[in-house]
Design a protein around this motif. Sequence first.
Motif, PDB file in Angstrom:
ATOM      1  N   GLU A   1       0.841  -1.206   0.000  1.00  0.00           N
ATOM      2  CA  GLU A   1       0.000   0.000   0.000  1.00  0.00           C
ATOM      3  C   GLU A   1       0.876   1.256   0.000  1.00  0.00           C
ATOM      4  N   ALA A   2       1.960   1.187   0.760  1.00  0.00           N
ATOM      5  CA  ALA A   2       2.865   2.339   0.854  1.00  0.00           C
ATOM      6  C   ALA A   2       3.490   2.641  -0.505  1.00  0.00           C
ATOM      7  N   GLU A   3       3.859   1.584  -1.197  1.00  0.00           N
ATOM      8  CA  GLU A   3       4.463   1.773  -2.520  1.00  0.00           C
ATOM      9  C   GLU A   3       3.466   2.470  -3.455  1.00  0.00           C
ATOM     10  N   LYS A   4       2.221   2.007  -3.417  1.00  0.00           N
ATOM     11  CA  LYS A   4       1.179   2.621  -4.266  1.00  0.00           C
ATOM     12  C   LYS A   4       0.960   4.084  -3.899  1.00  0.00           C
TER      13      LYS A   4
ATOM     14  N   TYR B   1      -3.831   2.719   2.787  1.00  0.00           N
ATOM     15  CA  TYR B   1      -3.538   3.448   1.551  1.00  0.00           C
ATOM     16  C   TYR B   1      -3.985   4.904   1.646  1.00  0.00           C
ATOM     17  N   ASN B   2      -5.231   5.110   2.103  1.00  0.00           N
ATOM     18  CA  ASN B   2      -5.769   6.483   2.164  1.00  0.00           C
ATOM     19  C   ASN B   2      -4.960   7.375   3.095  1.00  0.00           C
ATOM     20  N   VAL B   3      -4.631   6.822   4.254  1.00  0.00           N
ATOM     21  CA  VAL B   3      -3.869   7.611   5.238  1.00  0.00           C
ATOM     22  C   VAL B   3      -2.492   7.963   4.677  1.00  0.00           C
ATOM     23  N   LEU B   4      -1.837   6.971   4.077  1.00  0.00           N
ATOM     24  CA  LEU B   4      -0.494   7.227   3.537  1.00  0.00           C
ATOM     25  C   LEU B   4      -0.540   8.204   2.370  1.00  0.00           C
ATOM     26  N   LYS B   5      -1.537   8.024   1.522  1.00  0.00           N
ATOM     27  CA  LYS B   5      -1.666   8.905   0.350  1.00  0.00           C
ATOM     28  C   LYS B   5      -1.804  10.357   0.809  1.00  0.00           C
ATOM     29  N   GLU B   6      -2.640  10.560   1.827  1.00  0.00           N
ATOM     30  CA  GLU B   6      -2.849  11.930   2.336  1.00  0.00           C
ATOM     31  C   GLU B   6      -1.527  12.504   2.862  1.00  0.00           C
ATOM     32  N   ILE B   7      -0.787  11.690   3.597  1.00  0.00           N
ATOM     33  CA  ILE B   7       0.482  12.161   4.174  1.00  0.00           C
ATOM     34  C   ILE B   7       1.506  12.446   3.067  1.00  0.00           C
ATOM     35  N   VAL B   8       1.618  11.516   2.115  1.00  0.00           N
ATOM     36  CA  VAL B   8       2.601  11.692   1.027  1.00  0.00           C
ATOM     37  C   VAL B   8       2.271  12.937   0.194  1.00  0.00           C
TER      38      VAL B   8
END
Length: 262
Positions: free
Chosen positions: A44-47, A239-246
Motif C-alpha cells: 500500500e505504501a508503494e502505491k 492506503y488512504n492515510v499514507l496517500k494523504e500524508i505523502v
Amino acid sequence: MKKDYKGKVEKMIRDGLAEDGALHMVLIDPEVTSPERAAEIAAEAEKAGTFAVMVGGSIGVSEQMVDKTVLGIKENADLPVILFPGSIGELSRYADAVWFLSVLNSVNPYFIIGGQMQAAPIVKRYGLEPIPLAYLILGSGGAVGYVSNTRPIPFEQAEVAAAFALAAQYLGFRFVYLEGGSGGKPVPPEVIGYVRKMVKIPIVVGGGIRSGKLAELAVKAGADIIVTGTIIEETSRVYNVLKEIVEAIKKAARKRKDLNAP
Ligand code: 1GP
C-alpha cells in the motif's frame, strides 16, 4: 585521493530529495506488526508514493522477527528497506541499508558508541549499507528515550537541539533525526525551523505525526524526511492515510521550493 563512501540507498534518498524536496518513510515495528501485515502495508505504501520502509523497534524485537518482516516486505514491494535498530539484535542480512545511528543525547555511552562498535562487524558481514545518522530524542522521549537512557531535549530548548544537530554535522553525520517519541507529541515546527537554520544535512522528523496536516507543518518548517509508524498500526485504511500524508509532504516541499527560488 577522494573516495565517496555513500552507498546506493543514500544516493537514492539524495536523488529523491533533489527531485521531490521531501520524502516519506513508513516505520514498521516487528513487535507490533506481523510479517504478513508488514507485507500488506509495504504494498500500500508503494502505491501511495512512500519512498522507503524502515524496520525496527525499541522493545522485544529479535533478529529473526526482523528477517521475517524484511522478507515479507521484499516479496510484496519494490521499496528500499532501511533498518532502524533499537539494539544490535535487530540487524537483518535481507535489508538494503541501516540507519547507523548514534543517540547523541543519551547519557549512557553504550547508546552513543558502544552498541555501534559491537554492530559494525555484523553490518559489514551482512553487506548492509550503513547510513550515518545522528539521533536526537526530544520532548517526553517515549519508550526509546527511556530504553536508551536519554536526557530528552525539552521542546522549549530549540537552541540545544540545534546545537546538537550542528555538532553532529561537524562530526560528519550525514543525516539528523529529530525524534518526538513513537506515539507521542510531534516535534514542534518552531524546533524544526530552528534546527533547519543551523544545519545543511537532511533533517528526518518522526514521532506523533498522524495526519497530512502535521506532516505538512513539519516540512514547511524544514523537515526533509517524515517518518510515520503508529498511525499505520492503528488504521485499516492504510492506503488512504499514507496517500494523504505523502501528498501533503510533496505539496509542502513544492511550496518551500517556490519560496526559496531565486
Ligand atoms: C518512532 O519517529 C518514529 O521512532 C515514528 O513515530 O510511531 O509516532 O509515527 P510514530
